[in-house]
Design a protein around this motif. Structure first.
Motif, PDB file in Angstrom:
ATOM      1  N   ALA A 108      78.408   9.106  24.394  1.00 25.76           N
ATOM      2  CA  ALA A 108      79.153   8.935  25.468  1.00 25.76           C
ATOM      3  C   ALA A 108      78.971  10.166  26.423  1.00 25.76           C
ATOM      4  CB  ALA A 108      80.917   9.084  25.132  1.00 25.76           C
ATOM      5  N   MET A 109      78.624  11.435  25.706  1.00 30.18           N
ATOM      6  CA  MET A 109      78.410  12.321  26.564  1.00 30.18           C
ATOM      7  C   MET A 109      77.430  13.507  25.571  1.00 30.18           C
ATOM      8  SD  MET A 109      82.288  14.030  26.238  1.00 30.18           S
ATOM      9  CE  MET A 109      83.073  12.651  26.521  1.00 30.18           C
ATOM     10  N   ALA A 110      76.917  14.499  25.819  1.00 34.89           N
ATOM     11  CA  ALA A 110      75.905  15.143  25.306  1.00 34.89           C
ATOM     12  C   ALA A 110      76.476  15.457  23.769  1.00 34.89           C
ATOM     13  CB  ALA A 110      75.477  16.561  26.112  1.00 34.89           C
ATOM     14  N   TYR A 111      77.563  15.989  23.587  1.00 34.53           N
ATOM     15  CA  TYR A 111      77.913  16.485  22.264  1.00 34.53           C
ATOM     16  C   TYR A 111      78.047  15.148  21.358  1.00 34.53           C
ATOM     17  CZ  TYR A 111      81.208  17.718  18.707  1.00 34.53           C
ATOM     18  OH  TYR A 111      81.652  18.003  17.214  1.00 34.53           O
ATOM     19  N   PRO A 112      77.232  15.122  20.390  1.00 32.34           N
ATOM     20  CA  PRO A 112      77.208  13.712  19.528  1.00 32.34           C
ATOM     21  C   PRO A 112      78.009  13.609  18.180  1.00 32.34           C
ATOM     22  CG  PRO A 112      75.199  15.222  18.849  1.00 32.34           C
ATOM     23  CD  PRO A 112      76.070  16.003  19.632  1.00 32.34           C
ATOM     24  N   HIS A 113      78.311  14.613  17.598  1.00 27.75           N
ATOM     25  CA  HIS A 113      78.878  14.761  16.383  1.00 27.75           C
ATOM     26  C   HIS A 113      80.232  14.088  16.102  1.00 27.75           C
ATOM     27  CE1 HIS A 113      75.675  17.348  15.766  1.00 27.75           C
ATOM     28  NE2 HIS A 113      76.318  18.395  16.880  1.00 27.75           N
ATOM     29  N   ARG A 114      80.395  12.589  16.421  1.00 26.32           N
ATOM     30  CA  ARG A 114      81.531  11.969  16.288  1.00 26.32           C
ATOM     31  C   ARG A 114      81.953  11.560  14.802  1.00 26.32           C
ATOM     32  NH1 ARG A 114      84.366  13.473  20.654  1.00 26.32           N
ATOM     33  NH2 ARG A 114      83.011  13.479  22.557  1.00 26.32           N
ATOM     34  N   TYR A 132      75.257  18.901   1.133  1.00 28.63           N
ATOM     35  CA  TYR A 132      76.453  18.311   1.197  1.00 28.63           C
ATOM     36  C   TYR A 132      76.786  18.220   2.758  1.00 28.63           C
ATOM     37  CZ  TYR A 132      76.518  19.994  -3.640  1.00 28.63           C
ATOM     38  OH  TYR A 132      76.108  20.341  -4.955  1.00 28.63           O
ATOM     39  N   SER A 133      75.751  18.726   3.634  1.00 28.56           N
ATOM     40  CA  SER A 133      76.173  18.621   5.044  1.00 28.56           C
ATOM     41  C   SER A 133      75.722  17.207   5.792  1.00 28.56           C
ATOM     42  CB  SER A 133      75.579  19.898   5.613  1.00 28.56           C
ATOM     43  OG  SER A 133      74.237  19.709   5.648  1.00 28.56           O
ATOM     44  N   GLN A 134      75.903  17.163   7.094  1.00 31.03           N
ATOM     45  CA  GLN A 134      75.399  15.983   7.652  1.00 31.03           C
ATOM     46  C   GLN A 134      74.025  16.176   8.335  1.00 31.03           C
ATOM     47  OE1 GLN A 134      78.924  15.628   9.938  1.00 31.03           O
ATOM     48  NE2 GLN A 134      78.900  13.352   9.744  1.00 31.03           N
ATOM     49  N   GLY A 135      73.590  17.604   8.232  1.00 30.73           N
ATOM     50  CA  GLY A 135      72.350  18.148   8.974  1.00 30.73           C
ATOM     51  C   GLY A 135      72.580  18.287  10.378  1.00 30.73           C
ATOM     52  N   GLY A 136      73.541  17.973  10.937  1.00 35.16           N
ATOM     53  CA  GLY A 136      73.781  18.258  12.511  1.00 35.16           C
ATOM     54  C   GLY A 136      74.618  19.734  12.441  1.00 35.16           C
ATOM     55  N   VAL A 137      74.632  20.141  13.647  1.00 41.40           N
ATOM     56  CA  VAL A 137      75.616  21.440  13.668  1.00 41.40           C
ATOM     57  C   VAL A 137      75.930  21.734  15.155  1.00 41.40           C
ATOM     58  CG1 VAL A 137      73.171  22.720  14.579  1.00 41.40           C
ATOM     59  CG2 VAL A 137      75.106  24.149  13.718  1.00 41.40           C
ATOM     60  N   TYR A 138      77.164  22.172  15.284  1.00 39.29           N
ATOM     61  CA  TYR A 138      77.934  22.512  16.257  1.00 39.29           C
ATOM     62  C   TYR A 138      76.931  23.687  17.149  1.00 39.29           C
ATOM     63  CZ  TYR A 138      81.710  23.741  19.574  1.00 39.29           C
ATOM     64  OH  TYR A 138      82.580  24.469  20.628  1.00 39.29           O
ATOM     65  N   GLY A 154      65.358  26.597  16.444  1.00 43.18           N
ATOM     66  CA  GLY A 154      64.477  25.169  15.722  1.00 43.18           C
ATOM     67  C   GLY A 154      65.717  24.044  15.328  1.00 43.18           C
ATOM     68  N   ARG A 155      67.066  24.459  15.413  1.00 42.63           N
ATOM     69  CA  ARG A 155      68.298  23.536  14.980  1.00 42.63           C
ATOM     70  C   ARG A 155      68.529  22.815  16.534  1.00 42.63           C
ATOM     71  NH1 ARG A 155      72.740  25.668  11.511  1.00 42.63           N
ATOM     72  NH2 ARG A 155      72.745  23.563  10.457  1.00 42.63           N
ATOM     73  N   VAL A 156      68.129  23.043  17.475  1.00 48.99           N
ATOM     74  CA  VAL A 156      68.610  22.655  18.717  1.00 48.99           C
ATOM     75  C   VAL A 156      68.404  21.009  18.752  1.00 48.99           C
ATOM     76  CG1 VAL A 156      68.050  22.204  21.237  1.00 48.99           C
ATOM     77  CG2 VAL A 156      68.248  24.453  20.154  1.00 48.99           C
ATOM     78  N   GLY A 157      67.274  20.386  18.114  1.00 47.99           N
ATOM     79  CA  GLY A 157      67.347  18.971  17.895  1.00 47.99           C
ATOM     80  C   GLY A 157      68.483  18.303  17.019  1.00 47.99           C
ATOM     81  N   ALA A 158      68.777  19.268  16.131  1.00 49.42           N
ATOM     82  CA  ALA A 158      70.203  18.946  15.033  1.00 49.42           C
ATOM     83  C   ALA A 158      71.300  19.097  15.934  1.00 49.42           C
ATOM     84  CB  ALA A 158      70.167  19.657  13.863  1.00 49.42           C
ATOM     85  N   ALA A 159      71.400  19.826  16.846  1.00 47.47           N
ATOM     86  CA  ALA A 159      72.687  19.813  17.705  1.00 47.47           C
ATOM     87  C   ALA A 159      72.917  18.799  18.593  1.00 47.47           C
ATOM     88  CB  ALA A 159      72.779  21.035  18.535  1.00 47.47           C
ATOM     89  N   TYR A 160      71.619  18.003  18.947  1.00 47.81           N
ATOM     90  CA  TYR A 160      71.912  16.937  20.070  1.00 47.81           C
ATOM     91  C   TYR A 160      71.492  15.576  19.488  1.00 47.81           C
ATOM     92  CZ  TYR A 160      73.191  20.629  23.050  1.00 47.81           C
ATOM     93  OH  TYR A 160      73.780  21.855  23.515  1.00 47.81           O
ATOM     94  N   GLY A 161      70.826  15.432  18.069  1.00 51.92           N
ATOM     95  CA  GLY A 161      70.716  14.297  17.513  1.00 51.92           C
ATOM     96  C   GLY A 161      70.240  13.170  18.624  1.00 51.92           C
ATOM     97  N   PRO A 162      70.912  11.994  18.500  1.00 46.64           N
ATOM     98  CA  PRO A 162      70.576  10.816  19.353  1.00 46.64           C
ATOM     99  C   PRO A 162      70.520  11.316  20.874  1.00 46.64           C
ATOM    100  CG  PRO A 162      72.700  10.662  18.849  1.00 46.64           C
ATOM    101  CD  PRO A 162      72.257  11.768  18.166  1.00 46.64           C
ATOM    102  N   ASN A 165      69.717  30.783  26.259  1.00 45.51           N
ATOM    103  CA  ASN A 165      70.796  29.680  25.592  1.00 45.51           C
ATOM    104  C   ASN A 165      70.097  28.953  24.351  1.00 45.51           C
ATOM    105  OD1 ASN A 165      69.113  27.901  26.889  1.00 45.51           O
ATOM    106  ND2 ASN A 165      70.448  27.983  28.670  1.00 45.51           N
ATOM    107  N   GLN A 166      70.802  28.309  23.951  1.00 46.16           N
ATOM    108  CA  GLN A 166      70.542  27.192  22.713  1.00 46.16           C
ATOM    109  C   GLN A 166      69.524  26.395  23.625  1.00 46.16           C
ATOM    110  OE1 GLN A 166      69.847  28.084  19.922  1.00 46.16           O
ATOM    111  NE2 GLN A 166      71.833  29.598  19.510  1.00 46.16           N
ATOM    112  N   ASN A 167      68.170  26.427  23.937  1.00 47.33           N
ATOM    113  CA  ASN A 167      67.463  26.017  24.884  1.00 47.33           C
ATOM    114  C   ASN A 167      67.023  24.355  24.729  1.00 47.33           C
ATOM    115  OD1 ASN A 167      64.482  26.525  26.886  1.00 47.33           O
ATOM    116  ND2 ASN A 167      66.284  26.013  27.659  1.00 47.33           N
ATOM    117  N   ILE A 168      67.265  23.770  25.646  1.00 46.69           N
ATOM    118  CA  ILE A 168      66.825  22.300  25.890  1.00 46.69           C
ATOM    119  C   ILE A 168      65.550  22.595  26.958  1.00 46.69           C
ATOM    120  CG2 ILE A 168      67.064  19.972  26.715  1.00 46.69           C
ATOM    121  CD1 ILE A 168      70.266  20.785  25.918  1.00 46.69           C
TER     122      ILE A 168
END
Ligand SMILES: Cc1cc2nc3c(=O)[nH]c(=O)nc-3n(C[C@H](O)[C@H](O)[C@H](O)COP(=O)(O)OP(=O)(O)OC[C@H]3O[C@@H](n4cnc5c(N)ncnc54)[C@H](O)[C@@H]3O)c2cc1C
Length: 461
Positions: free
Chosen positions: A369-375, A410-416, A426-434, A455-458
């Protein structure tokens, strides 16, 4: 060092309404200081913006002189993205107005404000927007990464309550973005951080909260932590959205309600905020009081604004900080073991592990629904490496990294994105997932030259 001609600085000083500072100017060193004392950078120019016109000038100046740009809100970002070496620091701290419209329950917030500023204004009308848990944090950076705190289980992420922004994009123009206007830009800034421009105004939806809430702390000895966290996991399944309970594992601070004999002893604390009717508070928190036999507890009705400041003394600026974070869906037994073991080997009395409970309403929004994906994230688990003496850097960083690695299975792989540390690009992809590919497309459209890259650069490729 940059090769900026002094005439360019003079022109900028003449054009700007706010202060323009260069190395050696009075106030320069204060202006470049941020929350995390590990970060010590020297921008070529600091523009202390007085309004959107200054922001447009600052963006044009940076682009025309090919200078890197850092944008500063509250200066809390752990990675130190608010300040750069040699480039332009666009400092929003002078822009501190908050206007509440109590009739429409909306807030108009400038980007230099802290959580305390918004809470203070909105609570005068019994209103609030979900923000974070440390009142000196900047609203701007927190919002652009997502934003969550005590109200999020009930009312969602900060971005779930964002109605619109005014934003200066890389071409130096001011745009309005909302669901109706520039909707792709609005989609991207709700989680995409400072990648798309400089926000000069936020419009939030407010909700009735307090002004009195029921809450406080229940502190248990560490040897009860395993049991208590397992029970807490069970309680979470039926907890009402009005109740937010976070867990923190660390050494007991000298809190007045704890006997002096337990100060400095390892502990797990449950921090509780109930925003339903305060009269129902005691019943709502009863199960949490019974998670074990506490060292001590301090619970009762209190102003929401006071609870918002309750953790400020543990999170003061000026300490050295290195954080590592995982998103967690369930508190598995193995994770609980990792956390308890980690507290047995704390390298500094200020180090701690936080389980920030997001959950509730934040999970009822689709991930795209918006850029933050970790629902599906129930907890942001944060390893707070924190200490004072630079001689402890290696030890405290190594501890944080080890806890992070041990917790990884024990984590989901994603990060805030707002909890990512300096070397984690290197974790920017994990921060945004789909949502990553769509973010790249929006970036290409609004910032093809990647002006906003400190910033955490896209990247626009
Ligand atoms: C003690 C502490 C407690 C925290 N607690 C929480 C919490 O409870 N919940 C939570 O969600 N997060 C929390 N955070 C993380 C926080 O959300 C991030 O650190 C966030 O970046 C802070 O925003 P800021 O404006 O203070 O940061 P800054 O360092 O000033 O800014 C960070 C970045 O945000 C971007 N940015 C800032 N302002 C603008 C703007 N006007 N336009 C465009 N881009 C901009 C820029 O890229 C900038 O570099 C906490 C952090 C700390 C240090």
């Amino acid at each position: 060092m940059s090769n900026l001609p002094s005439s360019a600085i003079d022109d900028l000083k003449a054009a700007a309404r706010g202060q323009v500072l260069t190395p050696g100017d009075a106030g320069y060193d204060d202006a470049r200081k941020i929350w995390n004392a590990m970060i010590d950078r020297r921008p070529a120019v600091i523009i202390r913006c007085a309004g959107a016109a200054d922001v447009c000038k600052a963006v044009n100046f940076s682009r025309e002189h090919n200078l890197i740009v850092a944008v500063r809100g509250g200066g809390h970002n752990i990675a130190g993205t608010a300040v750069c070496d040699d480039g332009v620091m666009i400092d929003m701290t002078p822009m501190r107005s908050v206007r509440i419209n109590p009739w429409s329950a909306t807030a108009y917030v400038e980007p230099g404000v802290t959580l305390a500023d918004v809470d203070g204004e909105a609570q005068a009308f019994g209103l609030a927007v979900p923000l974070g848990v440390n009142s000196t944090t900047g609203v701007a950076g927190l919002t652009l990464g997502g934003g969550f705190g005590w109200l999020s289980r009930r009312y969602g992420m900060t971005i779930d309550n964002l109605l619109s922004v005014d934003i200066v994009t890389a071409d130096g123009t001011l745009q309005h973005a909302s669901e109706q206007e520039n909707p792709d830009l609005f989609w991207a800034i709700r989680g995409g951080g400072g990648n798309f421009g400089v926000v000069t105004l936020f419009e939030f939806k407010l909700h009735p909260v307090g002004p009195i809430i029921y809450g406080g702390l229940v502190v248990l000895p560490l040897d009860q932590a395993r049991d208590a966290l397992v029970k807490y996991r069970t309680e979470l399944q039926t907890m009402p959205d009005e109740l937010a309970v976070w867990a923190v594992l660390r050494l007991a601070p000298p809190l007045p309600f704890l006997p002096p004999a337990v100060h400095g002893k390892p502990m797990v604390a449950f921090a509780i905020c109930y925003t339903g009717d305060p009269q129902d508070g005691p019943a709502a928190v009863d199960a949490i009081r019974k998670l074990g036999t506490p060292y001590g507890e301090h619970l009762g009705p209190m102003p929401y604004t006071a609870w918002q400041k309750a953790f400020d003394p543990l999170l003061t600026p000026g300490a050295r900080n290195y954080w590592k974070s995982h998103n967690i869906e369930t508190l598995q037994d193995g994770l609980i073991d990792v956390l308890v073991n980690a507290v047995e080997s704390l390298p500094s009395p200020q180090c701690e592990i936080f389980l920030g409970c997001i959950g509730g309403a934040t999970m009822r929004v689709p991930p795209t629904a918006m850029a933050y994906p970790h629902r599906s994230t129930q907890f942001a688990m944060n390893v707070h490496g924190r200490w004072d003496d630079h001689k402890d850097d290696a030890n405290c960083i190594a501890w944080s990294r080890k806890v992070f690695q041990d917790a990884k299975p024990y984590s989901q792989g994603g990060v805030y994105v707002n909890f990512m540390t300096e070397e984690e690009s290197g974790r920017v992809g994990a921060a945004y997932g789909p949502n990553f590919d769509r973010l790249v497309e929006v970036k290409k459209r609004y910032d093809p030259g990647n002006l906003f890259r400190h910033n955490q650069n896209i990247r626009p490729v």
